[in-house]
Structures are given as C-alpha cells and as structure tokens.
Design a protein around this motif. Structure first.
Motif, mmCIF file in Angstrom:
data_model
loop_
_atom_site.group_PDB
_atom_site.id
_atom_site.type_symbol
_atom_site.label_atom_id
_atom_site.label_comp_id
_atom_site.label_asym_id
_atom_site.label_seq_id
_atom_site.Cartn_x
_atom_site.Cartn_y
_atom_site.Cartn_z
ATOM 1 N N GLN A 315 51.572 6.486 25.666
ATOM 2 C CA GLN A 315 50.807 6.525 26.910
ATOM 3 C C GLN A 315 50.871 7.889 27.576
ATOM 4 O OE1 GLN A 315 51.389 3.325 29.689
ATOM 5 N NE2 GLN A 315 51.252 1.736 28.130
ATOM 6 N N GLU A 329 40.565 7.785 22.397
ATOM 7 C CA GLU A 329 40.593 6.484 21.730
ATOM 8 C C GLU A 329 41.546 6.448 20.553
ATOM 9 O OE1 GLU A 329 37.028 6.821 24.122
ATOM 10 O OE2 GLU A 329 37.839 8.108 22.543
ATOM 11 N N GLY A 332 44.759 4.658 21.343
ATOM 12 C CA GLY A 332 44.560 3.213 21.335
ATOM 13 C C GLY A 332 44.452 2.647 19.935
ATOM 14 N N GLN A 335 47.930 2.488 18.453
ATOM 15 C CA GLN A 335 48.623 1.323 18.991
ATOM 16 C C GLN A 335 48.141 0.049 18.302
ATOM 17 O OE1 GLN A 335 48.044 1.302 23.227
ATOM 18 N NE2 GLN A 335 49.450 2.978 23.592
#
Length: 370
Positions: A315, A329, A332, A335
C-alpha cells in the motif's frame, strides 16, 4: 524442563509449517507479478525497486508503512480469530468504525486526566465498542442461527451511517464535517517526539501494542482452555458439543474477541494518527483489507503479523511505482495474484504432488530391486 523445551519446539515447528506455504506463495506471486509488469512493457526491477524504496527507503517511509501495518495486523487478527471458530467475520469494517467513534468520544469527553489513564480509557473504549458490535452478530448466530456473513455486512453499513450521525451531531466540530479532536492526554506517543529520524513520520507506539496483542491472541488460541474450545468448535461443532463444550457460548466469545481487535484498531488509529473521525462517504476499507491479511497469514496470529507488514509495503510503496511510470493497478494485481495462489493452496498442492511422486518412484525402485 525438557518437556517444556520439546513442547516449545513442537509449537514453533507447527507455526512455521502453517505460515511456510503462504510465504512461498507470496514469493511465487512476486515472480508472476514481475512477468506481468514485463508484459506491460515495464521493467520488473524498476517496479520492485520503486515499491520497496517507497515503503522502506528511509526511516520516515518505514514509519509510515508501520502505521498502516498496525491497523492491518489488528483487523487481520479480527478476521483470523473468528475463522478459528468456523466464523467468517466480514464485519471488521463496522467494528473498526465503531471503535474509532468510541475512541473519539472517550478522548474528547474526559478531560484533565493523566496521559497513561486517558490513553488507556480511549483505547479500551474503542475495543469495547468493537467487541459489542461484533457480539451482536455472534449472539444472533448462536441464538437464532442467522448467518454471520449477512449480519456482519449489514452491520458495516449501520456502523457507517450511525458514525456519520454522531459526527454531525453530538461529536461535531461546529461547521465542520468531522468530529472534535481528542485531548492531548488521549494521544498515543509518537516516535518523532524523541527520534529525529522519524520527524516526518506518524509512527506511534501503537505498532508495539499491535504486536503484543497478536502474540497474546496466539497464546490465547494455542495455550489456553478457552482457545482450545474455540478451535474445537471451529473444527467440528457437533463433536465439540458431544464432548461437553458450549458451542453457542464459544461462538459469541469468538465474535466478541474479533470485535475487540477491530475496535482496538479503530481506537489506535484515532489516538495515534487522525485524532478525530471524519464524516464517511463510504467504508474505510481497513476491515476488508483485514480479510486479505488473515487469508495470506493462514489465519495464524504470527502469520498475520508478516502478512500485515507485506500489505503495508504494497500500500505504501504503490505511489512510488506510479512515479516511475508503473500503472497503479499493478499493485492491486499483485495483491490479487497473492490471494489467488494462497486461497487455491497452489504451493501446498505442488508440494503434496512432489511427495507423492517421490514415494511412487521409491516404491517402483524397490520393486525393480526385487
């Protein structure tokens, strides 16, 4: 003494086994992420360098990463603890919000108290609010059998709107869209007040509290009768009831403890970072991030610490990747890949197949000798 050492070694071995597969899955996920970054026409080396420099480049950046990690550890514990009892706590978000609001009230309403007492009251208020909020879900599950997932999701939105009502009425800073600021005596100690190296960081003592709580949760689950009963209910409620364990009581207890962790996360974030609560236009996301943290940490409190730190890095390092021209992106996606590999037990299946193939080859070899 030898028995205690053997027990300690056995516990450590089991803990390492629980978190080993997720750790390997994380490494594999980063490799897959590197391939993806390269496919997008970017350099994986540049991307990951930016990621880790953005999160760990100096003590101030490390401090900010640990601020995020503190919250993620506690919301991750909230989800993991409930899961040990066979419950899926989607409501950590609402419990976090209620903990934040209760902490603001306690930090603002009480005045002229010694710092140690005022901080303690503030954090306890946050934890208790989260525990009560989750306890409602646990009670409904135990008494009428309503599903905790549906109830906890609804409780999230009730918490958000109830929080907004309180912030815009009894806790409102006149003419503002946020609450009163808590008193100085209710604020957590920050490292910047004593260490020049952290002067641009909001790192506070909450990270130590979060680590202590995680170790306490591990001890409670693995070394106490209460923890044994909670895990037993999670493994097999029917067998547990047959063995004399009060299943309904443990369901409520597990949810209350889960709420305590999430509420404490809200209290710590309020007392250590924001000092107030804003009028929310949507959910904060910390509770939902806790689901990912718990999953990657294999619902083990020690694994949750490592997982929380990983997601804190992802993050906090993401903006630096954007500066280097890497699409936001990508973080993300990385993740998502991590969750995919962990949730699918990808590494565990590969290891299991390798062992099976090895055994088959050994058996065939023995047959050839005969």
């Amino acid at each position: 003494m030898e028995n205690k050492m053997d027990e300690f070694k056995s516990t450590l071995k089991n803990t390492m086994r629980e978190i080993l597969y997720p750790l390997v899955a994380i490494i594999v996920s980063f490799v897959a992420g590197a391939i993806l970054v390269y496919a997008f026409g970017n350099s994986p080396a540049v991307a990951y360098k930016a990621l880790f420099l953005g999160a760990l480049g100096d003590l101030n950046k490390l401090g900010e990463t640990l601020v995020t990690t503190t919250t993620l550890i506690l919301t991750g514990l909230s989800v993991a603890f409930a899961y040990k009892c066979g419950l899926f706590n989607i409501g950590a978000e609402g419990q976090y919000i209620m903990g934040s609001v209760a902490a603001v009230w306690a930090g603002w309403a009480f005045q002229d108290l010694p710092t140690i007492i005022h901080v303690t009251i503030t954090l306890l208020a946050g934890a208790l609010a989260g525990g009560i909020w989750a306890g409602i879900v646990g009670w409904l599950k135990a008494k009428v059998g309503s599903h905790e997932v549906i109830n906890s999701i609804m409780m999230n939105y009730i918490a958000m709107n109830f929080s907004n009502y309180l912030i815009m009425t009894v806790l409102n800073e006149p003419g503002k869209a946020f609450s009163y600021e808590i008193a100085p005596t209710a604020k957590l100690w920050r490292f910047a007040s004593s260490f020049e190296q952290f002067k641009y960081s909001r790192l506070h003592i909450g990270i130590i509290i979060a680590l202590l709580v995680a170790f306490a949760a591990y001890y409670l689950l693995n070394k106490t009768v209460m923890g044994y009963e909670i895990r037993s209910v999670g493994f097999n409620p029917s067998a547990s009831e047959y063995g004399g364990i009060d299943v309904k009581r443990n369901i409520v207890l597990a949810m209350v403890f889960s709420g305590l962790f999430a509420g404490l996360a809200g209290g710590i974030h309020t007392a250590g970072v924001q000092y107030r609560v804003n009028n929310l236009f949507g959910l904060t996301g910390y509770g939902f991030d806790g689901i990912s943290v718990a999953l990657v940490g294999n619902n083990n409190p020690i694994g949750v610490i490592i997982s929380g730190f990983l997601f804190g890095i992802l993050q906090r390092g993401g903006p630096m990747m954007q500066i280097e021209g890497i699409p936001k992106e990508v973080v993300g996606i990385i993740q998502g890949i991590i969750l995919l590999f962990v949730a699918s037990n990808f590494v565990r299946v590969l290891v299991q197949r390798y062992k099976e193939n090895k055994e088959i080859k050994a058996q065939l070899k023995k047959g050839e000798v005969k």
